[in-house]
Motif scaffolding. Structure first.
Motif, PDB file in Angstrom:
ATOM      1  N   PHE A  45     -61.133  60.465  13.586  1.00 58.41           N
ATOM      2  CA  PHE A  45     -61.529  60.943  14.905  1.00 58.41           C
ATOM      3  C   PHE A  45     -62.600  60.051  15.536  1.00 58.41           C
ATOM      4  N   PHE A  46     -63.419  59.401  14.725  1.00 60.39           N
ATOM      5  CA  PHE A  46     -64.370  58.418  15.249  1.00 60.39           C
ATOM      6  C   PHE A  46     -63.609  57.267  15.915  1.00 60.39           C
ATOM      7  N   MET A  47     -62.550  56.784  15.259  1.00 59.35           N
ATOM      8  CA  MET A  47     -61.744  55.688  15.807  1.00 59.35           C
ATOM      9  C   MET A  47     -60.995  56.125  17.069  1.00 59.35           C
ATOM     10  N   HIS A 180     -66.778  57.702  20.877  1.00 59.54           N
ATOM     11  CA  HIS A 180     -66.674  57.404  22.309  1.00 59.54           C
ATOM     12  C   HIS A 180     -67.990  56.846  22.851  1.00 59.54           C
ATOM     13  N   ILE A 181     -69.118  57.383  22.352  1.00 59.48           N
ATOM     14  CA  ILE A 181     -70.430  56.848  22.766  1.00 59.48           C
ATOM     15  C   ILE A 181     -70.570  55.397  22.314  1.00 59.48           C
ATOM     16  N   ALA A 182     -70.074  55.127  21.098  1.00 58.34           N
ATOM     17  CA  ALA A 182     -70.182  53.767  20.545  1.00 58.34           C
ATOM     18  C   ALA A 182     -69.182  52.803  21.174  1.00 58.34           C
ATOM     19  N   GLN A 183     -68.269  53.326  21.991  1.00 62.52           N
ATOM     20  CA  GLN A 183     -67.209  52.492  22.570  1.00 62.52           C
ATOM     21  C   GLN A 183     -67.748  51.324  23.385  1.00 62.52           C
ATOM     22  N   ILE A 186     -68.710  48.814  20.534  1.00 63.10           N
ATOM     23  CA  ILE A 186     -67.680  48.373  19.577  1.00 63.10           C
ATOM     24  C   ILE A 186     -66.292  48.333  20.204  1.00 63.10           C
ATOM     25  N   GLY A 187     -66.207  48.682  21.524  1.00 66.23           N
ATOM     26  CA  GLY A 187     -64.909  48.716  22.192  1.00 66.23           C
ATOM     27  C   GLY A 187     -64.171  47.391  22.125  1.00 66.23           C
ATOM     28  N   LYS A 192     -59.863  44.124  19.782  1.00 65.74           N
ATOM     29  CA  LYS A 192     -59.475  42.882  19.118  1.00 65.74           C
ATOM     30  C   LYS A 192     -58.801  43.132  17.767  1.00 65.74           C
ATOM     31  N   HIS A 193     -59.132  44.260  17.141  1.00 64.84           N
ATOM     32  CA  HIS A 193     -58.602  44.570  15.805  1.00 64.84           C
ATOM     33  C   HIS A 193     -57.745  45.836  15.843  1.00 64.84           C
TER      34      HIS A 193
END
Length: 339
Positions: A45-47, A180-183, A186-187, A192-193
């Protein structure tokens, strides 16, 4: 033909079920896999949260009539059909199987396949991204509430309803929101991955399936599920999907949606998410019941991919044929304009 080909994820699911059948987790391995499964659900769910782009949601969010119907199809039409199937009870295959059908009916839509089929068929991709993403997010709230509303089954989580909802939020919503906050940070890495993230999704689901079916095998699932039951699950899944597709197609034309929006309604309003459904079942239901409850969902997942792949190809052929007919006309018009 391509329509009858199993998708790679379904092959992995079958292998995982066979592994759990012959080598189920027992003894000291059970708490280890419970911990690993909880961690896998949080990562999954984090991803999902990290993949969700606010820009894409905003781009497709203005089409409220389309989104309203897709949400109606996902969270009202599907559950009503599920309740109808349970009431009809056409084949005596046990209450757990009908519980599984009802459970799949209250789940949110898929994100990846709904968007992929919409794109392939020439639909409104921006709206598909918005609807599928909103469905996935709302499902974290709505699906557990619908479980409590329409399903008569005791939760795997001890305590009262508020404690159960708190546990669901902690394991599903909190990682989603954090992702989503970290998007914003790390978006780019996630984009890219994408293949690596896809493998993480699949690994998480397979871990949950292995854990659930290990428990189910120990409790004798294959004494309760035979060939007749599996055939009925397949036919029931096909019946459910065809009904939803027919209603969505009729509604899209009745309400005057254009072809691109019709395609979006068809694919976003008929999907059910394996990625959300399996982890959520692991939290909502007793461990001994999870394996048999998610069985209809796993079969429906394959059926929806096969049928929707065929429909998307038909739309694409129609679009290509129309474009081919228009090309000579455009060429003729260009020659006439030069005279």
């Amino acid at each position: 033909m391509g329509i009858f080909r199993l998708d790679p994820m379904m092959v992995k699911l079958i292998i995982t079920v066979l592994l759990a059948t012959f080598l189920p987790a027992k003894g000291a391995f059970v708490p280890f896999f419970e911990w690993l499964t909880t961690a896998a659900i949080a990562l999954l769910f984090f991803m999902h949260g990290a993949k969700l782009s606010r820009e894409k949601i905003i781009a497709g969010s203005s089409h409220w009539r389309l989104h309203l119907w897709i949400m109606f199809s996902t969270f009202v039409l599907f559950p009503l059909l599920g309740l109808g199937l349970v009431w009809w009870h056409p084949v005596d295959v046990g209450a757990d199987i009908y519980t599984g059908f009802l459970y799949l009916c209250i789940l949110p839509a898929t994100v990846q396949s709904a968007i992929a089929f919409t794109s392939m068929a020439g639909g409104n991709v921006a709206a598909a991204v918005c609807s599928a993403s909103a469905s996935s997010l709302l499902g974290v709230f709505i699906s557990p509430l619908l479980v409590g509303l329409v399903m008569n089954i005791h939760s795997a989580v001890p305590g009262n309803g508020l404690e159960q909802i708190g546990k669901i939020m902690l394991q599903l919503l909190v990682p989603f929101v954090l992702g989503h906050i970290a998007q914003r940070w790390i978006g780019g890495w996630v984009e890219k991955h994408r293949s690596l993230i896809g493998k993480t999704d699949q690994t998480s689901i397979l871990l949950v399936v292995y854990s659930a079916f290990s428990e189910a095998v120990v409790n004798g699932i294959w004494h309760r599920v035979g060939v007749t039951t599996l055939v009925w699950i397949l036919l029931g899944s096909l019946l459910l999907l065809v009904l939803v597709l027919a209603i969505n197609l009729g509604a899209a034309r009745l309400f005057g949606f254009n072809r691109a929006d019709e395609i979006t309604i068809l694919f976003c309003g008929s999907k059910k998410s394996l990625a959300n459904g399996v982890p959520m079942a692991n939290i909502l239901f007793p461990a001994s019941a999870v394996g048999i409850i998610v069985l209809p969902l796993m079969v429906f997942h394959q059926v929806q991919l096969m049928v929707c792949s065929y429909i998307a190809q038909r739309y694409k052929k129609q679009h290509d044929a129309k474009a081919a007919r228009q090309m000579p006309e455009k060429g003729k018009a260009a020659i006439e304009s030069q005279k």
